[in-house]
Write a protein that holds these residues in place. Structure first.
Motif, mmCIF file in Angstrom:
data_model
loop_
_atom_site.group_PDB
_atom_site.id
_atom_site.type_symbol
_atom_site.label_atom_id
_atom_site.label_comp_id
_atom_site.label_asym_id
_atom_site.label_seq_id
_atom_site.Cartn_x
_atom_site.Cartn_y
_atom_site.Cartn_z
ATOM 1 N N VAL A 114 14.104 -1.489 -9.423
ATOM 2 C CA VAL A 114 14.306 -0.315 -8.583
ATOM 3 C C VAL A 114 12.947 0.325 -8.354
ATOM 4 C CG1 VAL A 114 14.752 1.184 -10.581
ATOM 5 C CG2 VAL A 114 15.580 1.861 -8.322
ATOM 6 N N GLY A 115 12.784 0.960 -7.197
ATOM 7 C CA GLY A 115 11.517 1.602 -6.895
ATOM 8 C C GLY A 115 11.697 3.060 -6.544
ATOM 9 N N SER A 116 10.653 3.830 -6.782
ATOM 10 C CA SER A 116 10.670 5.232 -6.384
ATOM 11 C C SER A 116 9.263 5.681 -6.030
ATOM 12 C CB SER A 116 11.246 6.122 -7.490
ATOM 13 O OG SER A 116 10.481 6.039 -8.680
ATOM 14 N N ASP A 117 9.185 6.731 -5.216
ATOM 15 C CA ASP A 117 7.906 7.278 -4.785
ATOM 16 C C ASP A 117 8.179 8.665 -4.214
ATOM 17 O OD1 ASP A 117 5.046 5.591 -4.086
ATOM 18 O OD2 ASP A 117 5.288 7.561 -3.155
ATOM 19 N N LEU A 118 7.124 9.470 -4.129
ATOM 20 C CA LEU A 118 7.276 10.799 -3.537
ATOM 21 C C LEU A 118 6.997 10.807 -2.045
ATOM 22 C CD1 LEU A 118 5.831 13.550 -5.931
ATOM 23 C CD2 LEU A 118 8.122 13.392 -4.959
ATOM 24 N N ASP A 119 6.265 9.825 -1.565
ATOM 25 C CA ASP A 119 5.844 9.805 -0.166
ATOM 26 C C ASP A 119 6.986 9.279 0.703
ATOM 27 O OD1 ASP A 119 4.743 9.054 2.342
ATOM 28 O OD2 ASP A 119 2.753 8.898 1.453
ATOM 29 N N PRO A 120 7.561 10.114 1.574
ATOM 30 C CA PRO A 120 8.711 9.667 2.365
ATOM 31 C C PRO A 120 8.371 8.555 3.348
ATOM 32 C CG PRO A 120 7.947 11.817 3.121
ATOM 33 C CD PRO A 120 7.210 11.526 1.856
ATOM 34 N N VAL A 121 7.142 8.543 3.864
ATOM 35 C CA VAL A 121 6.745 7.496 4.805
ATOM 36 C C VAL A 121 6.665 6.154 4.092
ATOM 37 C CG1 VAL A 121 4.899 6.667 6.304
ATOM 38 C CG2 VAL A 121 5.542 9.087 6.337
ATOM 39 N N ARG A 122 6.039 6.127 2.933
ATOM 40 C CA ARG A 122 5.932 4.867 2.202
ATOM 41 C C ARG A 122 7.304 4.391 1.734
ATOM 42 N NH1 ARG A 122 0.226 4.857 -1.194
ATOM 43 N NH2 ARG A 122 -1.056 5.767 0.466
ATOM 44 N N LEU A 123 8.197 5.298 1.432
ATOM 45 C CA LEU A 123 9.543 4.900 1.017
ATOM 46 C C LEU A 123 10.292 4.187 2.140
ATOM 47 C CD1 LEU A 123 10.885 7.844 -1.170
ATOM 48 C CD2 LEU A 123 10.479 5.484 -1.886
ATOM 49 N N VAL A 124 10.227 4.723 3.349
ATOM 50 C CA VAL A 124 10.942 4.057 4.441
ATOM 51 C C VAL A 124 10.253 2.746 4.798
ATOM 52 C CG1 VAL A 124 12.039 6.124 5.357
ATOM 53 C CG2 VAL A 124 9.764 5.493 6.166
ATOM 54 N N MET A 125 8.944 2.669 4.595
ATOM 55 C CA MET A 125 8.266 1.383 4.765
ATOM 56 C C MET A 125 8.749 0.386 3.720
ATOM 57 S SD MET A 125 4.301 2.254 5.772
ATOM 58 C CE MET A 125 3.884 2.839 7.430
ATOM 59 N N ALA A 126 8.914 0.839 2.472
ATOM 60 C CA ALA A 126 9.416 -0.047 1.419
ATOM 61 C C ALA A 126 10.822 -0.535 1.749
ATOM 62 C CB ALA A 126 9.403 0.674 0.077
ATOM 63 N N GLN A 127 11.655 0.327 2.304
ATOM 64 C CA GLN A 127 13.006 -0.089 2.687
ATOM 65 C C GLN A 127 12.950 -1.169 3.763
ATOM 66 O OE1 GLN A 127 14.535 3.771 3.773
ATOM 67 N NE2 GLN A 127 15.547 4.066 1.792
ATOM 68 N N HIS A 128 12.005 -1.054 4.687
ATOM 69 C CA HIS A 128 11.828 -2.082 5.717
ATOM 70 C C HIS A 128 11.278 -3.368 5.106
ATOM 71 C CE1 HIS A 128 10.416 -3.932 9.526
ATOM 72 N NE2 HIS A 128 9.360 -4.279 8.796
ATOM 73 N N ASN A 129 10.305 -3.222 4.218
ATOM 74 C CA ASN A 129 9.583 -4.387 3.701
ATOM 75 C C ASN A 129 10.374 -5.188 2.673
ATOM 76 O OD1 ASN A 129 7.386 -3.564 5.269
ATOM 77 N ND2 ASN A 129 6.360 -2.514 3.576
ATOM 78 N N VAL A 130 11.176 -4.492 1.869
ATOM 79 C CA VAL A 130 11.898 -5.157 0.776
ATOM 80 C C VAL A 130 13.383 -4.799 0.877
ATOM 81 C CG1 VAL A 130 11.774 -5.736 -1.670
ATOM 82 C CG2 VAL A 130 9.817 -4.670 -0.579
ATOM 83 N N PRO A 131 14.055 -5.294 1.887
ATOM 84 C CA PRO A 131 15.477 -4.958 2.038
ATOM 85 C C PRO A 131 16.290 -5.462 0.852
ATOM 86 C CG PRO A 131 14.854 -6.768 3.489
ATOM 87 C CD PRO A 131 13.589 -6.238 2.920
ATOM 88 N N GLY A 132 17.276 -4.684 0.483
ATOM 89 C CA GLY A 132 18.152 -5.075 -0.624
ATOM 90 C C GLY A 132 17.722 -4.551 -1.971
ATOM 91 N N VAL A 133 16.518 -3.984 -2.068
ATOM 92 C CA VAL A 133 16.064 -3.375 -3.324
ATOM 93 C C VAL A 133 16.233 -1.871 -3.211
ATOM 94 C CG1 VAL A 133 14.075 -2.944 -4.821
ATOM 95 C CG2 VAL A 133 14.433 -5.222 -3.853
ATOM 96 N N ALA A 134 16.827 -1.271 -4.223
ATOM 97 C CA ALA A 134 17.076 0.167 -4.206
ATOM 98 C C ALA A 134 15.771 0.936 -4.360
ATOM 99 C CB ALA A 134 18.033 0.548 -5.335
ATOM 100 N N VAL A 135 15.549 1.899 -3.474
ATOM 101 C CA VAL A 135 14.402 2.794 -3.589
ATOM 102 C C VAL A 135 14.902 4.225 -3.444
ATOM 103 C CG1 VAL A 135 12.737 1.113 -2.726
ATOM 104 C CG2 VAL A 135 13.867 2.633 -1.117
ATOM 105 N N LEU A 136 14.250 5.130 -4.167
ATOM 106 C CA LEU A 136 14.647 6.525 -4.122
ATOM 107 C C LEU A 136 13.423 7.405 -4.159
ATOM 108 C CD1 LEU A 136 15.491 7.754 -7.643
ATOM 109 C CD2 LEU A 136 15.410 5.288 -7.242
ATOM 110 N N ARG A 137 13.601 8.629 -3.649
ATOM 111 C CA ARG A 137 12.486 9.564 -3.680
ATOM 112 C C ARG A 137 12.516 10.317 -5.004
ATOM 113 N NH1 ARG A 137 10.725 14.399 0.558
ATOM 114 N NH2 ARG A 137 8.513 14.393 -0.074
ATOM 115 N N ALA A 138 11.441 10.173 -5.781
ATOM 116 C CA ALA A 138 11.370 10.817 -7.089
ATOM 117 C C ALA A 138 9.923 10.933 -7.523
ATOM 118 C CB ALA A 138 12.171 10.029 -8.135
#
Length: 399
Positions: A121-145
Motif C-alpha cells: 500500500v502507498g501513501s503520500d501528502l502530495d495530491p498531484v503525486r498521488l493521482v499520478m501513482a493511481q495512474h502509474n500503478v493501477p490496482g495498488v491502494a494509495v491514500l493521502r496521509a
C-alpha cells in the motif's frame, strides 16, 4: 524547475493519452524546441506545457525506469526515483512481507514491490503525486496521509524522505521531508526501511543514543553509488552493521559485510596493481574487509587505494609502470618519455583537480595510460600506470 502540474492536468493526461502520443512525434531538441512548441500550441493551446513536460520526462526516464513509458511524472519525483535494478534488489529483501510505502510519490517503489510483497500500500501528502501513482500503478491502494502519522499495522514501513526542492538537493537529515530524525522516532520499534542519499552521515543520527541498531547498506550500480539504505527491526540482518552491495546491469552482483575479517598485511611495498574499490565498499567503510577477501593491502592506512599482485574478479585496476614523486615537472617529462597521449587520473588524499592537471602535463604521445596520485604517509606519490584493465570474470552470478 519543471512545470507545476495540478490534479486537473493529471486527469486530462490520463484520459487523453493520444495527445501525448502526438506530441511525442516532435523532436523537441534544443534546435527545434521553439518551432515545435509553436506547432503544438496551435493544436493544444494551454495544455501545451503539461504535454511537452510529460513527453520530455518520459524520454528522460527510459534508461532509469524502462517500464515507465506511459507514466506521468513531476521533475522532482523523477530525479529522486530509484533506478529499477536498485529497487528490485530492495524488493527481493522484502519478498513475502506486507509493505507500506509512506512516501510513495508517483509509485516507482509500489510498481516494483507488488511483484514480491504479500501486500503493498502507498501513501503520500502530495495530491498531484498521488493521482499520478493511481495512474502509474493501477490496482495498488494509495491514500493521502502524513508519513509521520502511522496508518497501517503489521507492515514493513518503507520511506524515501524528499531530498530535493526546486531541483536542488538537501543534505541535512533534519531538513529532509519528512525529517529523518522524526521518522525514526515515529516508527521506533517497527520494521523500517529508509532510503537515503549515499553521502548520508549516519553518525549524525546518533542511533546509539536512541537505543536503535541499524544495518546500513550502500548500493552501487555499474560502478556508481546510488543510495544508502537503512534497515531496522526484523528486516535488518542482526549480525550486520555495514553492508556494500554491488549490482551490475548484466544481472551479476556481490555483497560484502562487516562480519567478514579485516586483517590485512601492513607496511608492505606496493604490489603489481593498484585497485580502486567500488564506491559502495568505500562509502560503507569496508575497504579493509574487501582487501582481506582478495589478499590485497593498502597503500596507506588512511587512503582507500589498495594494491596487490593480482586483480580481483569483476574489478578493474591499474598495472604500475613507475612510482614518482608528485611534481608536475617530473611527471611531464616521464609521461612524454612513455609516449603518453591520453591519461586517466585518479586522486585520493591530495588536493588536485584532474581536469586542471591534465592539460598542464602537455600530453602529445599515442599511448593510453593512467596516473594515480595519492598520499603515502606524509608524502605525495604519483604512480604512472598502464590503462585501466579488468580482472578475471567470476564464474557465478552471485558471490
Amino acid at each position: 524547475m519543471g512545470y507545476a502540474f495540478d490534479v486537473h492536468d493529471v486527469a486530462h493526461l490520463s484520459a487523453r493519452p493520444e495527445e501525448l502520443t502526438e506530441v511525442d512525434g516532435y523532436s523537441l531538441t534544443p534546435a527545434s524546441l521553439v518551432s515545435d512548441i509553436g506547432r503544438i500550441r496551435a493544436t493544444f493551446g494551454d495544455r501545451t506545457a503539461a504535454l511537452v513536460e510529460t513527453v520530455t520526462l518520459r524520454r528522460r526516464a527510459r534508461v532509469k525506469l524502462p517500464f515507465a513509458s506511459s507514466w506521468l511524472f513531476t521533475d522532482d519525483a523523477l530525479q529522486q526515483s530509484t533506478t529499477e535494478l536498485v529497487s528490485r534488489h530492495r524488493a527481493e529483501r522484502l519478498r513475502g512481507r506486507r509493505v507500506h510505502d509512506v512516501t510513495c510519490s508517483i509509485g516507482t517503489e509500489l510498481h516494483i514491490l507488488r511483484d514480491t510483497a504479500e501486500m503493498v500500500v502507498g501513501s503520500d501528502l502530495d495530491p498531484v503525486r498521488l493521482v499520478m501513482a493511481q495512474h502509474n500503478v493501477p490496482g495498488v491502494a494509495v491514500l493521502r496521509a502524513d508519513a509521520l502519522t502511522p496508518t497501517t499495522r503489521d507492515t514493513v514501513v518503507v520511506a524515501d524522505p524528499g531530498r530535493r526542492a526546486g531541483g536542488r538537493r538537501r543534505h541535512d537529515p533534519a531538513a529532509l521531508e519528512p525529517p529523518l530524525p522524526a521518522l525514526l522516532d515515529v516508527y521506533a520499534g517497527r520494521d523500517l526501511v529508509v532510503k537515503c542519499a549515499p553521502g548520508l552521515d549516519v553518525d549524525s543520527l546518533d542511533l546509539d543514543a536512541r537505543g536503535v541498531r541499524a544495518e546500513v547498506e550502500v548500493v552501487s550500480l555499474d560502478g556508481g553509488v546510488r543510495e544508502a539504505c537503512l534497515w531496522f527491526g526484523g528486516v535488518a540482518d542482526a549480525s550486520v552493521r555495514r553492508r556494500a552491495t554491488v549490482l551490475r546491469s548484466d544481472g551479476t552482483q556481490w555483497t560484502l559485510t562487516d562480519t567478514e575479517p579485516d586483517d590485512i598485511d601492513e607496511d608492505r611495498e606496493p604490489g603489481r596493481y593498484i585497485v580502486d574499490p567500488d564506491g559502495a565498499v568505500v562509502r560503507a567503510g569496508l575497504v579493509r574487509h574487501y582487501a582481506a577477501r582478495h589478499r590485497l593491502w593498502q597503500l596507506d592506512p588512511r587512503i582507500a587505494h589498495l594494491t596487490g599482485d593480482a586483480l580481483p574478479a569483476d574489478t578493474t585496476g591499474f598495472e604500475i609502470v613507475e612510482r614518482l614523486p608528485f611534481t608536475e615537472k617530473i611527471l611531464r617529462k616521464r609521461l612524454a618519455e612513455w609516449d603518453c597521449g591520453s591519461l586517466e587520473i585518479l586522486v585520493r588524499g591530495i588536493d588536485v583537480d584532474p581536469a586542471v592537471l591534465r592539460p598542464r602535463l602537455d600530453l602529445r604521445g599515442s599511448r593510453p595510460m593512467s596516473l594515480v596520485i595519492t598520499r603515502i604517509g606524509r608524502t605525495a606519490a604519483a604512480f604512472v600506470c598502464g590503462p585501466r584493465t579488468s580482472g578475471a570474470q567470476p564464474d557465478q552470478r552471485n558471490e
